[in-house]
Design an enzyme around this catalytic site. Structure first.
Site, PDB file in Angstrom:
ATOM      1  N   ASP A 125      29.913  50.052  42.457  1.00 13.32           N
ATOM      2  CA  ASP A 125      31.127  50.382  43.114  1.00 13.32           C
ATOM      3  C   ASP A 125      31.490  49.301  44.333  1.00 13.32           C
ATOM      4  O   ASP A 125      30.644  48.354  44.085  1.00 13.32           O
ATOM      5  CB  ASP A 125      31.189  51.796  43.487  1.00 13.32           C
ATOM      6  CG  ASP A 125      30.110  51.934  45.098  1.00 13.32           C
ATOM      7  OD1 ASP A 125      29.527  50.851  45.072  1.00 13.32           O
ATOM      8  OD2 ASP A 125      29.958  52.995  45.313  1.00 13.32           O
ATOM      9  N   GLU A 175      29.956  63.243  43.110  1.00 17.34           N
ATOM     10  CA  GLU A 175      30.448  61.711  42.873  1.00 17.34           C
ATOM     11  C   GLU A 175      31.911  61.679  42.579  1.00 17.34           C
ATOM     12  O   GLU A 175      32.632  60.744  42.503  1.00 17.34           O
ATOM     13  CB  GLU A 175      29.611  61.061  41.514  1.00 17.34           C
ATOM     14  CG  GLU A 175      28.187  60.715  42.009  1.00 17.34           C
ATOM     15  CD  GLU A 175      28.181  59.561  42.965  1.00 17.34           C
ATOM     16  OE1 GLU A 175      29.188  58.725  42.856  1.00 17.34           O
ATOM     17  OE2 GLU A 175      27.318  59.512  44.091  1.00 17.34           O
ATOM     18  N   TYR A 207      30.276  53.863  35.799  1.00 12.65           N
ATOM     19  CA  TYR A 207      29.720  54.154  36.878  1.00 12.65           C
ATOM     20  C   TYR A 207      29.318  55.504  37.095  1.00 12.65           C
ATOM     21  O   TYR A 207      28.162  55.775  37.620  1.00 12.65           O
ATOM     22  CB  TYR A 207      30.902  53.670  37.962  1.00 12.65           C
ATOM     23  CG  TYR A 207      30.450  54.292  39.427  1.00 12.65           C
ATOM     24  CD1 TYR A 207      29.633  53.723  40.221  1.00 12.65           C
ATOM     25  CD2 TYR A 207      30.888  55.798  39.895  1.00 12.65           C
ATOM     26  CE1 TYR A 207      29.163  54.371  41.344  1.00 12.65           C
ATOM     27  CE2 TYR A 207      30.205  56.153  40.824  1.00 12.65           C
ATOM     28  CZ  TYR A 207      29.284  55.323  41.859  1.00 12.65           C
ATOM     29  OH  TYR A 207      28.931  56.038  42.849  1.00 12.65           O
TER      30      TYR A 207
END
Ligand code: SF4
Length: 313
Positions: free
Chosen positions: A132, A31, A114
């Site tokens: 996102d 990520e 996020y």
């Protein structure tokens, strides 16, 4: 809409290394790398990184120069520094295991709303939302939102993650945005949620989501001087990365023009004139560019300087 979406994902997902076991550390590294970077670009970096640092303990014990060297070329180097700082905290405070709680995660360097949601849902299969660019585009089109509304977006993301398997549904929306519901030409005829999509029904795909105003492009002209001797160059260290001396005006000195290169960083478009020549040794330390962490820009400058004939010593 969630069942067809998740089923589509199960059948069509890309086979990515962090999706094999959903190991929390691997999901976290992926990520971080995927922020601002496409999967195809990040993949070889991810594989090299995990091979050298297979666990949080390995990363926590690593030197910054080595971590940045493995990150070199991916850009946004603060991501790597934050990842390393966070790994040290996790090693020290959490026994080397990535915490599975929102408050502990968000306290780590580089982890925002996020990132915490992505780790909790994808690695731990907990019902935390993610938003996102891909999620924003898909949900805005499905719900037909012609105006920006971050709260509605996060609320919708929170709703869908509670109504399905968190790991699958969050990845499914992101994957749909990446592979089918693209910005310019969404492939609606292949889309598993077509029948639920207001933008499709009303033909508004090109109006949704509203285009965000980007800052105007700023052109910057710089002069880089590459002083090489016996295979080493005079370089400077800036935040752990090594670069050649650069100036807004070419200083006086004995230089010859070697070439030029271009590079874009966010909305800055750099035009760099590259010179070979002698520069005072106070301007740097002698380094071999291929043995220290360098950015893509520095790599381009070195290529433009074209020292192919200067053999190593
Ligand atoms: Fe996107 Fe088209 Fe699918 Fe709607 S139907 S979510 S616009 S790809």
């Amino acid at each position: 809409m969630l069942d067809p979406l998740v089923n589509w994902f199960k059948e069509n997902q890309r086979h990515l290394p962090w999706r094999i076991t959903y190991d929390p550390y691997q999901v976290w590294v992926s990520e971080v790398m995927l922020q601002q970077t496409q999967v195809e670009t990040a993949l070889p970096y991810y594989e090299r990184f995990i091979k050298e640092f297979p666990s949080i303990e390995h990363l926590a014990g690593a030197g910054e120069e080595r971590v940045l060297a493995l990150w070199a070329g991916l850009g946004y180097y603060q991501r790597a520094r934050n990842l390393m700082a966070a790994a040290r905290i996790v090693a020290e405070k959490h026994d080397g295991k990535l915490p599975a709680g929102y408050d502990e995660l968000i306290a780590l360097p580089g982890v925002g709303q996020y990132m915490a949601g992505a780790i909790l849902s994808i690695a731990f299969n907990k019902p935390f939302p993610v938003v996102d660019g891909n999620v924003r585009r898909v949900l805005s089109r499905v719900y037909g939102w012609t105006e920006e509304n971050p709260k509605a977006l996060w609320d919708a993301a929170a709703r869908i993650v509670r109504e399905s398997e968190p790991r699958m549904v969050n990845q499914a929306v992101m994957e749909l945005g990446a592979k089918i519901c693209s910005f310019k030409s969404p492939r609606c005829l292949l889309c598993p949620v077509q029948q639920y999509c207001i933008a499709f029904r009303t033909g508004m795909q090109d109006k949704i989501p509203p285009v965000k105003k980007r800052p105007a492009t700023v052109r910057v002209h710089l002069f880089a001087v590459v002083h090489q001797k016996a295979g080493r160059c005079l370089m400077r260290e800036v935040d752990g990365m090594w670069e050649f001396p650069m100036f807004s005006e070419l200083p006086a000195g004995n230089f010859e023009r070697a070439g030029s290169c271009r590079h874009t960083i966010t909305h800055h478009r750099l035009e760099v004139s590259v010179y070979r020549g002698e520069i005072g040794t106070a301007d740097g330390i002698w380094k071999k560019p291929d043995t220290v962490p360098i950015s893509s820009l520095t790599r381009k400058i070195f290529k433009a300087a074209d020292f192919a004939d200067d053999s190593d010593a």
